[in-house]
Design an enzyme around this catalytic site. Structure first.
Site, short mmCIF file in Angstrom:
data_model
loop_
_atom_site.label_atom_id
_atom_site.label_comp_id
_atom_site.label_asym_id
_atom_site.label_seq_id
_atom_site.Cartn_x
_atom_site.Cartn_y
_atom_site.Cartn_z
N CYS A 152 76.58 103.69 41.16
CA CYS A 152 76.49 104.55 39.97
C CYS A 152 75.18 105.31 39.96
CB CYS A 152 76.65 103.70 38.71
SG CYS A 152 75.54 102.32 38.68
N GLU A 158 78.13 101.23 30.57
CA GLU A 158 77.36 101.66 31.75
C GLU A 158 78.32 102.50 32.58
OE1 GLU A 158 74.31 101.07 31.93
OE2 GLU A 158 73.86 99.15 31.00
N GLU A 163 80.76 113.02 39.93
CA GLU A 163 80.47 111.91 40.82
C GLU A 163 81.45 111.90 41.99
OE1 GLU A 163 80.89 108.38 38.52
OE2 GLU A 163 79.05 107.58 39.31
N LYS A 184 86.92 90.47 33.21
CA LYS A 184 88.01 91.15 33.92
C LYS A 184 87.39 91.90 35.09
CE LYS A 184 90.27 94.51 34.72
NZ LYS A 184 90.49 94.99 36.11
#
Ligand code: NAD
Length: 477
Positions: A280, A246, A379, A171
């Protein structure tokens, strides 16, 4: 119009609905993908299961290796085409899009070489027994991919899963599907049997959620935000489905006064502006030893002012952000910084050729960011670097570990003993000494601690996550 890819054929979603694909460089729609639903996921999972039970479980490790290598060669032959697709879909500057396509080649090459080297052990046990272990594939693996590096993350996740003998239902993120649909088609040309790689596009809360809930999925590999990582774990926990996560990071670049600044400065900048900061493992916090703080900020500020932002095809230092909501997210962080009187050291510049409708953000260097401010904790996922100073090694470690994340850290010092001490004391999945990212190495296990997730992808280590261990004890007297 791009369709789902199931059992080596392009098929429309049963929903009859689509999602527009927006070019981040000008904010304009140029394509439509399928807005799939739970029924499409069910079709893909059945195709994968049929493949696994029919042909795939009989394919030897050596033959899996040949298939993966053929796919690597096909991707290499089509690298420019794939890079061009990804560039328009995700707004990547040409150099970055091409690097991503070549990384995808490397993942399939690496995992091609690994297929027939994955084996169990014999275990010395009591007299009269022989005991050994087999590494078996989970079966049908689900892969939920984010939009920031679709080709790279597909490569590491699907490459490892296939090498270990699994079949895959993927996906992709709703903002970044086009390159992966083409890769799936190339996989069929390379000889992968129908159902080995299936791609179903659509929104996370619809098709991603359906994938995570499907009882036919034996393992989920999720790369994305901590928030959705939590949801995936909750859904998977209901049927005890194993998960690899992750998630994000707020990774520190820790610069001591004895660092080689000619090496450190370009790397520190690249680690926050690469892919417009939507990485990331972006080095989004800069921790600098007090005596170096002012001179380093001065040099970095001068370099930030030279950075140029513009349409992906112009191949400047920085391209656009992925979408309007991501741009708004970055603006919100910067307005919070302004409200908290956090000083801006320097900004790059958006070039005049950039359409106003594109999603641009100039790289921004902020200083004296308080350790508890959201800019030092959350983040941003944009080209924003938050600098702060430290007194000594203990203080550097304290600041480095003072977030919920633990993905990557960079340490810059010429002191060999300190290099080892810092590598031990910083809590993260990877530590880089006098470099950052080591060129991305597909061979290097990658993943986090704390809210950055668990499990490892990349490298040989990933294959352990994509398999389950069976112990066989034979009593022969
Ligand atoms: P996201 O979590 O919003 O989306 C990731 C994927 O999950 C997408 O495919 C999305 O459609 C899907 N999704 C959304 N809701 C879902 C649901 N309810 N159920 C199942 N799937 C769902 O993240 P994003 O905005 O696409 O990516 C940015 C985030 O990903 C950042 O936090 C970044 O750090 C992280 N990331 C981590 C790594 C890593 O390896 N650690 C790599 C890339 C990105």
């Amino acid at each position: 119009m791009p369709l789902n890819y199931i059992a080596n054929a392009f098929v429309p979603s049963s929903s009859g609905r689509t999602i527009p694909v927006i070019d981040p460089s000008d904010g304009q729609p140029f394509e439509e993908i399928q807005r799939s639903n739970a029924q499409d996921i069910d079709t893909a999972v059945h195709a994968a299961r049929q493949c696994l039970d029919g042909i795939w479980h009989k394919v030897s490790a050596a033959d899996r290796s040949r298939l993966l290598m053929r796919l690597a060669e096909k991707i290499a032959d089509h690298a420019d085409e794939l890079a061009a697709i990804e560039q328009r879909d995700c707004g990547k500057p040409t150099k970055q899009a091409r690097a991503d396509a070549l990384a995808l080649v490397r993942y399939f090459e690496f995992y091609a070489g690994a297929c027939d080297k994955l084996h169990g052990e014999t275990i010395p046990y009591q007299d009269g027994y022989s005991v050994f272990t087999w590494r078996e594939p989970h079966g049908v693996t689900g892969h939920v991919i984010p939009w920031n590096y679709p080709m790279q993350i597909f490569g590491r996740s699907v490459g490892g899963a296939l090498a270990a003998g699994n079949v895959c239902v993927v996906k992709p993120a709703e903002d970044a599907c086009l390159s992966l649909l083409r890769v799936a088609e190339l996989a069929a040309e390379a000889g992968f049997p129908a159902g080995a790689i299936n791609i179903v596009t659509g929104y996370g809360h619809e098709v991603g959620d359906a994938l995570a809930r499907h009882p036919g999925i034996d393992h989920i590999s999720f790369t994305g935000s901590p928030k959705i990582g939590t949801l995936i774990q909750q859904v998977a926990a209901e049927r005890h489905c194993p998960v690899t996560l992750e998630l994000g990071g707020k990774s520190p670049q820790i610069v001591f006064a004895d660092a080689d600044l000619d090496q450190a400065i370009p790397t520190v900048i690249n680690a926050i502006v690469q892919n417009a900061g939507q990485t990331c493992s972006a080095g989004s916090r800069l921790l600098v030893e007090q005596s170096l703080y002012e001179p380093l900020l001065e040099r970095l500020g001068a370099a930030f002012e030279k950075l140029r932002v513009g349409p992906a095809a112009m191949d400047l230092d920085v391209g656009p952000l992925i979408r309007a909501s991501q741009q708004q997210r970055v603006w919100d962080f910067l307005s919070d910084a302004h409200a908290a009187d956090i000083p801006v050291v320097a900004e790059g510049r958006v070039v005049d050729e950039a359409p106003e409708t594109g999603f641009y953000q100039a790289p921004t260097l902020l200083r004296d960011v308080p350790v508890d401010h959201r800019l030092a904790q959350e983040e941003v996922f944009g080209p924003v670097l938050a600098a702060m100073s430290f007194r000594d090694e203990d203080h550097a470690v304290q600041l480095a570990n003072a977030t919920q994340f633990g993905l990557v850290a960079g340490v810059w010092t010429r002191d060999g003993a300190r290099q080892f001490r810092m590598a031990r004391r910083v809590r993260s999945g990877q530590v880089f000494i006098n470099n950052y990212g080591a060129g991305g190495g597909v061979e290097l296990p990658f993943g986090g601690v704390k809210s950055s997730g668990y499990g490892r992808e990349k490298g040989f280590e990933a294959l352990y996550g994509f398999t389950t261990l069976k112990t066989v004890a034979v009593k022969h007297g």
